[in-house]
Design an enzyme around this catalytic site. Sequence first.
Site, PDB file in Angstrom:
ATOM      1  N   ALA A  78       0.828  -1.213   0.000  1.00 58.32           N
ATOM      2  CA  ALA A  78       0.000   0.000   0.000  1.00 58.32           C
ATOM      3  C   ALA A  78       0.866   1.268   0.000  1.00 58.32           C
ATOM      4  O   ALA A  78       1.922   1.269   0.631  1.00 58.32           O
ATOM      5  CB  ALA A  78      -0.918  -0.011   1.227  1.00 58.32           C
ATOM      6  N   PRO A  79       0.430   2.306  -0.702  1.00 59.19           N
ATOM      7  CA  PRO A  79      -0.807   2.447  -1.477  1.00 59.19           C
ATOM      8  C   PRO A  79      -0.773   1.815  -2.868  1.00 59.19           C
ATOM      9  O   PRO A  79      -1.747   1.893  -3.587  1.00 59.19           O
ATOM     10  CB  PRO A  79      -0.965   3.967  -1.585  1.00 59.19           C
ATOM     11  N   GLY A  80       0.364   1.213  -3.256  1.00 59.26           N
ATOM     12  CA  GLY A  80       0.312   0.435  -4.496  1.00 59.26           C
ATOM     13  C   GLY A  80       1.247   0.886  -5.596  1.00 59.26           C
ATOM     14  O   GLY A  80       1.104   0.448  -6.738  1.00 59.26           O
ATOM     15  N   GLY A  81       2.220   1.739  -5.271  1.00 63.11           N
ATOM     16  CA  GLY A  81       3.133   2.248  -6.296  1.00 63.11           C
ATOM     17  C   GLY A  81       3.940   1.133  -6.967  1.00 63.11           C
ATOM     18  O   GLY A  81       3.991   1.043  -8.198  1.00 63.11           O
ATOM     19  N   ASP A 130      -0.945  -6.302   1.874  1.00 66.14           N
ATOM     20  CA  ASP A 130      -0.843  -5.200   2.846  1.00 66.14           C
ATOM     21  C   ASP A 130      -2.181  -5.106   3.585  1.00 66.14           C
ATOM     22  O   ASP A 130      -3.232  -5.167   2.945  1.00 66.14           O
ATOM     23  CB  ASP A 130      -0.549  -3.866   2.130  1.00 66.14           C
ATOM     24  N   ASP A 147       8.919  -3.850   0.485  1.00 57.91           N
ATOM     25  CA  ASP A 147       9.246  -2.473   0.890  1.00 57.91           C
ATOM     26  C   ASP A 147       8.635  -2.188   2.265  1.00 57.91           C
ATOM     27  O   ASP A 147       8.263  -1.062   2.571  1.00 57.91           O
ATOM     28  CB  ASP A 147       8.699  -1.499  -0.181  1.00 57.91           C
ATOM     29  N   LYS A 155      16.184  -1.022   5.524  1.00 62.43           N
ATOM     30  CA  LYS A 155      16.054   0.312   6.135  1.00 62.43           C
ATOM     31  C   LYS A 155      17.013   0.389   7.322  1.00 62.43           C
ATOM     32  O   LYS A 155      16.658   0.047   8.441  1.00 62.43           O
ATOM     33  CB  LYS A 155      14.592   0.551   6.509  1.00 62.43           C
TER      34      LYS A 155
END
Length: 344
Positions: free
Chosen positions: A213-216, A232, A270, A300
């Site tokens: 999410a949001p789906g990029g 997600d 991600d 990260k």
Amino acid sequence: MATRKTLLSVAADSWPVAKDELLRHVEDAVEVRRVGEESAVLEAAHTTAKDVAALARQVPLVFPRHLTDVVAEYDHATTGLDSVIDFLDPAVREFHAGPEVSLQIWLSGKTAYKFSRHDAWENAAQVLIDRGYQVTRTGSAVAVSICFTPKTAIVGVNRVADSLSSWPGGEVRLSKTPEQVSRAEFKLEELFKAHPIDAGVEPKGRALDYGAAPGGWTRILAERGYRTTAVDPGDLDPRVLKLPNVVHERTTAGNFLRDTKDRFDLIVNDMKMSPDRSSRFMVDSARLLNPYGAAVTTLKTGSHHVLEQIDESFAILGAAYDIEFARQLRHNRNELTVVLRRFG
Ligand SMILES: C[S@@+](CC[C@H](N)C(=O)[O-])C[C@H]1O[C@@H](n2cnc3c(N)ncnc32)[C@H](O)[C@@H]1O
């Protein structure tokens, strides 16, 4: 002793960890000095930019984004490129018999330069043309780079294939499009330019997007031709939900992994997680990948104990994957992007 100098670009936020990484892996390094906000010069007994590029691919070194062999460093307030060109001529010839070069201009940092990148390019190109060179913006095998730092201009010559990036200073420029649903999209878009994971593979097959999410990323994968499962608990943008080859599984990655019987050709991740947790999760997920399937994960690291976290993550990932590519891309912030290939 004559030394070799390599000009590197690194993210401003990643200095000095980028310096530590170089000193750790370049055995004959004499010093690494920062010359601009996003630029540094590595001085070594023998190591050239080409050697650093090879290390970046093998070790991998994650922080250098662009490399070139330093030919000359001059004060741009008082000297000009025309007085440097006598050094440049033999350097270009060392790589390349022909007269065609790409000219790359790079202004390192937010310094108030008295000229624009455009003007610097036009002036330098004219000097090169007057000396018999054919000058292109991009596409030649050899690049002449000029990095303007606050005090000096550093001139480099290198084969583009040994420079890690074909963009001046590795400064990839991507433009926002109306279809874009998240800024995170730039990370995946940049990765596909830097390392085309699936070039020539048709049909693309199935992809799994953890933390979608949001789906990029899902949108980019679907556009690339993957049938994509987006996992997600959060909402996907309605435009992404409408795409014909996208399925949203509204659950956590852990639940999905436990319950699914599906197999995939590409897994991307991600999720906001510590690098060691993300890495363990990717190792557990390797069983969902077809043989030689690829995976992409962001690690990260934040800004503390970064090299230790990278070492630990690579050691964990090594249980299931070869590390094919790892770099802090221009669109990564305090994180790196890693491409993994599942063992056969
Ligand atoms: C940085 S965003 C991803 C952005 C996305 N790549 C894009 O391009 O739009 C991170 C996402 O990870 C999701 N996430 C975090 N932990 C998760 C978990 N355990 N399972 C599934 N999703 C998770 C969050 O809900 C959030 O939507």
